[in-house]
Design a protein around this motif. Structure first.
Motif, PDB file in Angstrom:
ATOM      1  N   PRO A  11      10.215  -7.898  10.274  1.00  0.00           N
ATOM      2  CA  PRO A  11       9.063  -7.475  11.073  1.00  0.00           C
ATOM      3  C   PRO A  11       9.227  -6.123  11.747  1.00  0.00           C
ATOM      4  O   PRO A  11       8.246  -5.402  11.932  1.00  0.00           O
ATOM      5  N   SER A  12      10.446  -5.750  12.123  1.00  0.00           N
ATOM      6  CA  SER A  12      10.626  -4.485  12.843  1.00  0.00           C
ATOM      7  C   SER A  12      10.343  -3.278  11.960  1.00  0.00           C
ATOM      8  O   SER A  12      10.151  -2.162  12.467  1.00  0.00           O
ATOM      9  N   ASP A  13      10.276  -3.465  10.642  1.00  0.00           N
ATOM     10  CA  ASP A  13      10.031  -2.358   9.725  1.00  0.00           C
ATOM     11  C   ASP A  13       8.581  -2.272   9.261  1.00  0.00           C
ATOM     12  O   ASP A  13       8.256  -1.430   8.399  1.00  0.00           O
ATOM     13  N   VAL A  14       7.703  -3.116   9.771  1.00  0.00           N
ATOM     14  CA  VAL A  14       6.273  -3.014   9.456  1.00  0.00           C
ATOM     15  C   VAL A  14       5.726  -1.740  10.093  1.00  0.00           C
ATOM     16  O   VAL A  14       6.019  -1.428  11.252  1.00  0.00           O
ATOM     17  N   VAL A  15       4.921  -0.976   9.339  1.00  0.00           N
ATOM     18  CA  VAL A  15       4.411   0.309   9.827  1.00  0.00           C
ATOM     19  C   VAL A  15       2.892   0.336   9.722  1.00  0.00           C
ATOM     20  O   VAL A  15       2.287  -0.379   8.908  1.00  0.00           O
ATOM     21  N   VAL A  16       2.283   1.168  10.552  1.00  0.00           N
ATOM     22  CA  VAL A  16       0.844   1.429  10.467  1.00  0.00           C
ATOM     23  C   VAL A  16       0.671   2.799   9.847  1.00  0.00           C
ATOM     24  O   VAL A  16       1.227   3.795  10.330  1.00  0.00           O
ATOM     25  N   ARG A  17      -0.096   2.868   8.757  1.00  0.00           N
ATOM     26  CA  ARG A  17      -0.283   4.148   8.063  1.00  0.00           C
ATOM     27  C   ARG A  17      -1.663   4.191   7.417  1.00  0.00           C
ATOM     28  O   ARG A  17      -2.360   3.172   7.314  1.00  0.00           O
ATOM     29  N   ASP A  18      -2.054   5.374   6.977  1.00  0.00           N
ATOM     30  CA  ASP A  18      -3.339   5.551   6.313  1.00  0.00           C
ATOM     31  C   ASP A  18      -3.250   5.076   4.865  1.00  0.00           C
ATOM     32  O   ASP A  18      -2.294   5.405   4.147  1.00  0.00           O
ATOM     33  N   VAL A  19      -4.270   4.316   4.459  1.00  0.00           N
ATOM     34  CA  VAL A  19      -4.381   3.834   3.082  1.00  0.00           C
ATOM     35  C   VAL A  19      -5.835   4.007   2.645  1.00  0.00           C
ATOM     36  O   VAL A  19      -6.732   4.170   3.485  1.00  0.00           O
ATOM     37  N   PRO A  20      -6.129   3.963   1.351  1.00  0.00           N
ATOM     38  CA  PRO A  20      -7.512   4.093   0.906  1.00  0.00           C
ATOM     39  C   PRO A  20      -8.378   2.932   1.399  1.00  0.00           C
ATOM     40  O   PRO A  20      -7.907   1.807   1.554  1.00  0.00           O
ATOM     41  N   ASP A  21      -9.663   3.218   1.637  1.00  0.00           N
ATOM     42  CA  ASP A  21     -10.604   2.156   1.994  1.00  0.00           C
ATOM     43  C   ASP A  21     -10.711   1.158   0.845  1.00  0.00           C
ATOM     44  O   ASP A  21     -10.581   1.529  -0.331  1.00  0.00           O
ATOM     45  N   PRO A  22     -10.959  -0.117   1.169  1.00  0.00           N
ATOM     46  CA  PRO A  22     -11.087  -1.113   0.101  1.00  0.00           C
ATOM     47  C   PRO A  22     -12.404  -0.960  -0.661  1.00  0.00           C
ATOM     48  O   PRO A  22     -13.402  -0.461  -0.126  1.00  0.00           O
ATOM     49  N   THR A  23     -12.392  -1.393  -1.902  1.00  0.00           N
ATOM     50  CA  THR A  23     -13.604  -1.427  -2.728  1.00  0.00           C
ATOM     51  C   THR A  23     -14.005  -2.881  -2.929  1.00  0.00           C
ATOM     52  O   THR A  23     -13.300  -3.625  -3.620  1.00  0.00           O
ATOM     53  N   PRO A  24     -15.107  -3.339  -2.308  1.00  0.00           N
ATOM     54  CA  PRO A  24     -15.477  -4.755  -2.424  1.00  0.00           C
ATOM     55  C   PRO A  24     -15.873  -5.119  -3.852  1.00  0.00           C
ATOM     56  O   PRO A  24     -16.495  -4.325  -4.566  1.00  0.00           O
ATOM     57  N   GLY A  25     -15.505  -6.335  -4.255  1.00  0.00           N
ATOM     58  CA  GLY A  25     -15.974  -6.881  -5.505  1.00  0.00           C
ATOM     59  C   GLY A  25     -17.338  -7.535  -5.322  1.00  0.00           C
ATOM     60  O   GLY A  25     -17.869  -7.615  -4.208  1.00  0.00           O
ATOM     61  N   PRO A  26     -17.923  -8.050  -6.398  1.00  0.00           N
ATOM     62  CA  PRO A  26     -19.270  -8.627  -6.313  1.00  0.00           C
ATOM     63  C   PRO A  26     -19.362  -9.856  -5.424  1.00  0.00           C
ATOM     64  O   PRO A  26     -20.449 -10.173  -4.921  1.00  0.00           O
ATOM     65  N   ASP A  27     -18.250 -10.563  -5.212  1.00  0.00           N
ATOM     66  CA  ASP A  27     -18.264 -11.775  -4.386  1.00  0.00           C
ATOM     67  C   ASP A  27     -17.621 -11.554  -3.019  1.00  0.00           C
ATOM     68  O   ASP A  27     -17.306 -12.511  -2.314  1.00  0.00           O
TER      69      ASP A  27
END
Length: 320
Positions: free
Chosen positions: A12-28
């Protein structure tokens, strides 16, 4: 968008917050702007590579979340929802299957919404589906000050049961009583205390999220035709074993509770569960105890606090 990510399963101590691409929703899917994320035990296990799900790194944590709908599903834009999945919710946006996303009543806060799905759907599945709980029965809950523990106390009360909490400290006993426990006893010597509370009869159902050394005494606490529900092994003391002659002699059952694998393979099942919880939310018998709150940037600290058993109730990350 910003997301809490596991780059390597080193804890857990190595979990980081960083920028990632926005998600692309599927049809459901439904696209949700996340306001709060619940910290769950699977998040901790995922960070260590010890969970049954083994996503490829890097991946985003977050089993439970609450927020507002951007688009998709049977929801209106701006509608308040809560959701659950194996991981992926600890981000500013999440694309979640509509069947794992639930309309959040107006009187339920985002903090409470993020504390609801996994713990309360697990408790409902354990008690109703696996435990066959009936009104008037007595339920013993181990780890009763934790997330699944407090959820089990409240859902059991919602079904009309008497509840007995087993906890390790007096501080945790107060948390359990506030969550709805009719009685609270300390872990040390709990079997004798429970038998005294029940006039020697024992309890009808045990919800065991702890495992380890409490298992055998839990079996001894069961009344005739009692059910011991194996939910988890938070004690970290290994997997307990049962001598099946105990089951035969006392006409008792040991039943596994694997909610995620069951519910996620049955479209519509979680929505049925949510519908069963709604009257309990409306009556107030279900009201998730929110513990510590953290900013998203402090996700590693939140997970370490859980790992070191410093948490009471459900910890929540503030995303917005």
């Amino acid at each position: 968008m910003r997301a809490a990510q596991v780059l390597d399963t080193t804890g857990p101590s190595d979990v980081v917050v960083r920028d990632v691409p926005d998600p692309t929703p599927g049809p459901d899917d439904v696209l949700v702007e996340v306001h709060r994320v619940g910290i769950s035990f699977p998040d901790l296990l995922l960070s260590k590579g010890e969970y049954q799900l083994k996503p490829d790194v890097p991946f985003t944590l977050g089993v439970d979340f609450a927020g507002t709908v951007v688009s998709g599903g049977p929801f209106e834009p701006g509608q308040r929802v809560a959701g659950v999945n194996g991981y992926g919710g600890a981000a500013e946006l999440v694309a979640n299957p509509a069947m794992f996303t639930f309309a959040l009543p107006d009187h339920v806060s985002f903090d409470e919404g993020a504390a609801l799905p996994m713990n309360y759907l697990t408790a409902q599945f354990a008690l109703a589906e696996r435990g066959g709980l009936r009104a008037g029965e007595t339920v013993l809950v181990h780890g009763a000050a934790g997330g699944v523990g407090t959820a089990s106390l409240q859902v059991a009360k919602g079904y009309g049961a008497r509840t007995v909490a087993v906890v390790s400290t007096e501080e945790k006993a107060e948390v359990a009583r506030a969550a709805g426990a009719d009685e609270a006893v300390l872990l040390d010597g709990f079997k004798d205390a429970v038998m005294q509370l029940t006039d020697g009869r024992g309890v009808d159902v045990v919800v065991d999220v702890v495992g380890g050394t409490v298992f055998t005494d839990s079996l001894r606490c069961l009344a005739s035709q009692g059910r011991l529900l194996v939910v988890g092994f938070a004690a970290g003391q290994g997997i307990p074993e049962v001598k099946v002659n105990r089951l035969l002699l006392n006409n008792v059952d040991v039943r596994g509770v694997g909610w995620g694998a069951y519910a996620m393979m049955r479209p519509g099942y979680m929505q049925q569960q949510w519908a069963a919880l709604l009257p309990m939310l409306e009556s107030g018998v279900v009201k998730p105890p929110v513990g510590a709150t953290y900013d998203l940037d402090d996700v590693a600290r939140a997970l370490v606090d859980m790992d070191q058993r410093r948490t009471l109730g459900k910890s929540v990350l503030r995303v917005r």
